[in-house]
Design an enzyme around this catalytic site. Sequence first.
Site, PDB file in Angstrom:
ATOM      1  N   SER A  69       0.820  -1.206   0.000  1.00 39.47           N
ATOM      2  CA  SER A  69       0.000   0.000   0.000  1.00 39.47           C
ATOM      3  C   SER A  69       0.853   1.255   0.000  1.00 39.47           C
ATOM      4  CB  SER A  69      -0.978   0.008   1.172  1.00 39.47           C
ATOM      5  OG  SER A  69      -0.379  -0.438   2.329  1.00 39.47           O
TER       6      SER A  69
ATOM      7  N   HIS B 171      -3.916  -3.625  -5.338  1.00 44.87           N
ATOM      8  CA  HIS B 171      -4.067  -3.108  -3.982  1.00 44.87           C
ATOM      9  C   HIS B 171      -5.482  -3.341  -3.458  1.00 44.87           C
ATOM     10  CE1 HIS B 171      -4.114   0.478  -1.027  1.00 44.87           C
ATOM     11  NE2 HIS B 171      -3.573  -0.568  -0.451  1.00 44.87           N
TER      12      HIS B 171
ATOM     13  N   ASN C 131      -5.226   6.243  -0.906  1.00 41.91           N
ATOM     14  CA  ASN C 131      -4.510   6.658   0.304  1.00 41.91           C
ATOM     15  C   ASN C 131      -3.875   8.039   0.133  1.00 41.91           C
ATOM     16  OD1 ASN C 131      -5.233   4.475   1.815  1.00 41.91           O
ATOM     17  ND2 ASN C 131      -3.419   3.271   1.306  1.00 41.91           N
TER      18      ASN C 131
HETATM   19  P1  NAD Z   1       0.761  -9.086   8.024  1.00 45.10           P
HETATM   20  O1  NAD Z   1       1.937  -8.736   8.832  1.00 45.10           O
HETATM   21  O2  NAD Z   1      -0.554  -9.251   8.689  1.00 45.10           O
HETATM   22  O3  NAD Z   1       1.055 -10.442   7.231  1.00 45.10           O
HETATM   23  C1  NAD Z   1       2.236 -10.704   6.547  1.00 45.10           C
HETATM   24  C2  NAD Z   1       2.424 -12.215   6.481  1.00 45.10           C
HETATM   25  O4  NAD Z   1       3.561 -12.471   5.679  1.00 45.10           O
HETATM   26  C3  NAD Z   1       2.676 -12.860   7.841  1.00 45.10           C
HETATM   27  O5  NAD Z   1       1.784 -13.923   8.045  1.00 45.10           O
HETATM   28  C4  NAD Z   1       4.097 -13.375   7.724  1.00 45.10           C
HETATM   29  O6  NAD Z   1       4.320 -14.590   8.430  1.00 45.10           O
HETATM   30  C5  NAD Z   1       4.250 -13.587   6.246  1.00 45.10           C
HETATM   31  N1  NAD Z   1       5.621 -13.590   5.787  1.00 45.10           N
HETATM   32  C6  NAD Z   1       6.681 -12.880   6.236  1.00 45.10           C
HETATM   33  N2  NAD Z   1       7.797 -13.236   5.559  1.00 45.10           N
HETATM   34  C7  NAD Z   1       7.438 -14.187   4.678  1.00 45.10           C
HETATM   35  C8  NAD Z   1       8.145 -14.952   3.714  1.00 45.10           C
HETATM   36  N3  NAD Z   1       9.433 -14.786   3.519  1.00 45.10           N
HETATM   37  N4  NAD Z   1       7.456 -15.851   2.990  1.00 45.10           N
HETATM   38  C9  NAD Z   1       6.152 -16.056   3.174  1.00 45.10           C
HETATM   39  N5  NAD Z   1       5.418 -15.357   4.101  1.00 45.10           N
HETATM   40  C10 NAD Z   1       6.065 -14.435   4.825  1.00 45.10           C
HETATM   41  O7  NAD Z   1       0.686  -7.995   6.871  1.00 45.10           O
HETATM   42  P2  NAD Z   1      -0.612  -7.447   6.112  1.00 45.10           P
HETATM   43  O8  NAD Z   1      -1.251  -6.397   6.926  1.00 45.10           O
HETATM   44  O9  NAD Z   1      -1.411  -8.592   5.621  1.00 45.10           O
HETATM   45  O10 NAD Z   1       0.065  -6.689   4.876  1.00 45.10           O
HETATM   46  C11 NAD Z   1       0.604  -7.395   3.789  1.00 45.10           C
HETATM   47  C12 NAD Z   1       0.779  -6.442   2.621  1.00 45.10           C
HETATM   48  O11 NAD Z   1      -0.483  -5.866   2.296  1.00 45.10           O
HETATM   49  C13 NAD Z   1       1.694  -5.268   2.934  1.00 45.10           C
HETATM   50  O12 NAD Z   1       2.430  -4.949   1.758  1.00 45.10           O
HETATM   51  C14 NAD Z   1       0.732  -4.138   3.267  1.00 45.10           C
HETATM   52  O13 NAD Z   1       1.250  -2.862   2.966  1.00 45.10           O
HETATM   53  C15 NAD Z   1      -0.396  -4.448   2.333  1.00 45.10           C
HETATM   54  N6  NAD Z   1      -1.705  -3.921   2.770  1.00 45.10           N
HETATM   55  C16 NAD Z   1      -2.077  -3.968   4.074  1.00 45.10           C
HETATM   56  C17 NAD Z   1      -3.335  -3.484   4.430  1.00 45.10           C
HETATM   57  C18 NAD Z   1      -3.811  -3.555   5.862  1.00 45.10           C
HETATM   58  O14 NAD Z   1      -4.781  -2.890   6.205  1.00 45.10           O
HETATM   59  N7  NAD Z   1      -3.189  -4.347   6.698  1.00 45.10           N
HETATM   60  C19 NAD Z   1      -4.184  -2.949   3.448  1.00 45.10           C
HETATM   61  C20 NAD Z   1      -3.769  -2.942   2.118  1.00 45.10           C
HETATM   62  C21 NAD Z   1      -2.526  -3.421   1.794  1.00 45.10           C
END
Ligand code: NAD
Length: 694
Positions: A435, A456, A506
């Site tokens: 994001s 996204h 955003n």
């Molecule tokens: P999160 O921390 O909840 O989840 C990330 C996951 O990735 C974890 O389960 C972790 O174990 C796993 N991970 C870490 N290293 C890894 C690897 N080498 N191989 C496989 N899995 C691995 O994060 P999130 O909130 O789900 O965000 C993920 C992406 O989505 C980010 O780029 C974030 O910017 C984007 N995003 C988040 C939101 C939000 O509201 N949380 C909204 C839109 C976009």
Amino acid sequence: MTNTPVLNHLSGTGLELGPARDAMQDGPWRCATDDDGITWLILDLPDSGANTISNAVIEGLRNHLSALEKDTPGAVVIRSSKTAGFAAGADISEIEDLLEHGKVPEALRAGHHVLDRLEALPCPTIAVVHGAALGAGFELALACDYRLAVDGASFGFPEVQLGLHPGLGGTFRLTRLIDPTEAMRLMLTGKSAHTGKAKRLGIADAVVEERHVRGAAGAAVRGELEQAGSGLKARALSLRPARLYSAREMRAKTAEKARQDHYPAPYRLIDLWERHGGDSAAMQTAEIESFAELLKTDTATNLRRVFFLRQTLKQAARGAHDIARLHVVGAGMMGADIAAWTAVRGLSVTLEDIDTAALGAAVSRTVEIAKEAHLSDRQVRDAVDRMMPDPKGYGAAKADLVIEAVPEDGGLKAKIYHGLEERMKTDAILATNTSSLSVVGLAGQVARPERFAGLHFFNPVARMQLVEVVGQPRTDTHVLDRLAAFCGSLDKLPARVSDYPGFLVNRALTPYLLEAMSLIDEGVSPASIDKAAEEFGFPMGPVELADRVGLDICLAVGNSLGAGVEKPLAEISDRLKDLVKQGNTGQKAGKGLYTWSDSKPDKRVSDADPPDDLEDRLILPLLDSCVECLRREVVADERTLDAAMIFATGFAPFRGGPMHYARTRGPAEIHDRLVEMARRHGPRFEPDKGWSDL
Ligand code: NAD
């Protein structure tokens, strides 16, 4: 009538009618009488995947009724030939023309007259509903004596979402058929009653499997179907004092959700029922008048605009995506939900994570999301079977699309891409859910940038309709088309944007959130700030939103955006930084800008006298960023921008979107106001250069 064999087009769809004596087609209707003397009227709008109740449908029905009144069969069954469902509601594209020529009341009266004639046919009339019967489609079914629901059917009045209430007899027929308070609840909320509930409420007389439809229709004709009837409660509520009391409660409940000046329709509906409930004839006349008046309001006009904006995004989501298998890397908050939702929508998905507990939780999420989507037990099981935890990431080799959703760390993402691309098919697409990182920057880390883009999704994935499809200069256009079509198959609305800090949504939302923080720093209470935004028409104010999203995430987005955008953002407030440092990150911590209990913020303290430019301080930075995004071609046009902001942020739909609001209020006036506010509050309010192009 000609002696055509029978509705051949239905064979193989599960909607076959069996042998009939004759068949006739009249525009959107096909008509056939079977050997049992039952006339089947099949709605089949030409050149369309779904039925809507257009003028031609009403006209066609009128013609068939003239014949049926003269030569009445043993029974009439009405159903749809579309696998998509019964009928989706009135044809909204016909409304502007009727309005322009002042013909709304006349058209409504004509439509009512046709449904009254259907209701008055001396033989049993039966609507067989599969899929959704919405709005005018539901009203058509209500004019029949019986409704048979094929498993999976749903009934609803989404008119409130268009700034209206039912207008083709729904108000008096539904309140007469079932418990009037339940009927009003359905009409006021716009929610659908799915099969089981429809049966419980008495909307559906029976729930049948497709193969038993003919048998059930026969049972209805023989009078063997017991009808629930609206009972005691309806009789009690036909007395005015009981209705007055009930209406007062409805008004209070409605006021919690929508203000009368923003959304008049639910209030008009309550008035209608309070005054005329129990008197069908009076209610019918009042319904026509009230509907015709509502149709002319700015709210309804803007909500129709939103309806068409949605259609535009949907159209952009058509076409073949050729994605049979999805692989998701990262089973956190976003990845797990993306995988679950994809499986619920019927696609096979493998989900990779280094944390096996996260994979286990993702399976439970799939069950949860599938149930929320009203899937049957068997369908829930199938969805779970399609969502395959894949700790070793074998699925990447077979996937047509890989979505990366690991934590927001450029180095980690680059490392993961390197490993993935070695395993992926060379023609597969790689997409990131980032994001705040630059998609152009990430594209520099992959071997096949022409097959790399941003996808996204917003949180929570199952509920948020918008997905930003983020292209970078080297992304192949066909890849973007396929990603948009993939979003369409997930029932999401794709908005194409180009790479810019925060993309579109955003980018536009952050200044609004940061301004809320500045206001708090100046001593304005969070509750007053939220109230101002809600009065403008946001579903939730910026302070509550920040607390719900998480102040740590807001801080990270503010920091990463601040570095890349053209104009300085508001200074990130010390209070925000301190709260994050203390671990008071909002709802999830129980404390942030608000104190939280039972998932609710404590909003008791609000200012007696908030600043008089409070609303503009929140809204104008958002509008200004929208203008900047248009000027920089982050988004192609105002319509896409308006749609994206409404479907991703809930920007006051009744105002038709931020650019529509700016156009209505006057770009020159807003420009001058920004100049004045820049003098008062600082350079972050300097108007963007793009205002002069509007
Ligand atoms: P999160 O921390 O909840 O989840 C990330 C996951 O990735 C974890 O389960 C972790 O174990 C796993 N991970 C870490 N290293 C890894 C690897 N080498 N191989 C496989 N899995 C691995 O994060 P999130 O909130 O789900 O965000 C993920 C992406 O989505 C980010 O780029 C974030 O910017 C984007 N995003 C988040 C939101 C939000 O509201 N949380 C909204 C839109 C976009």
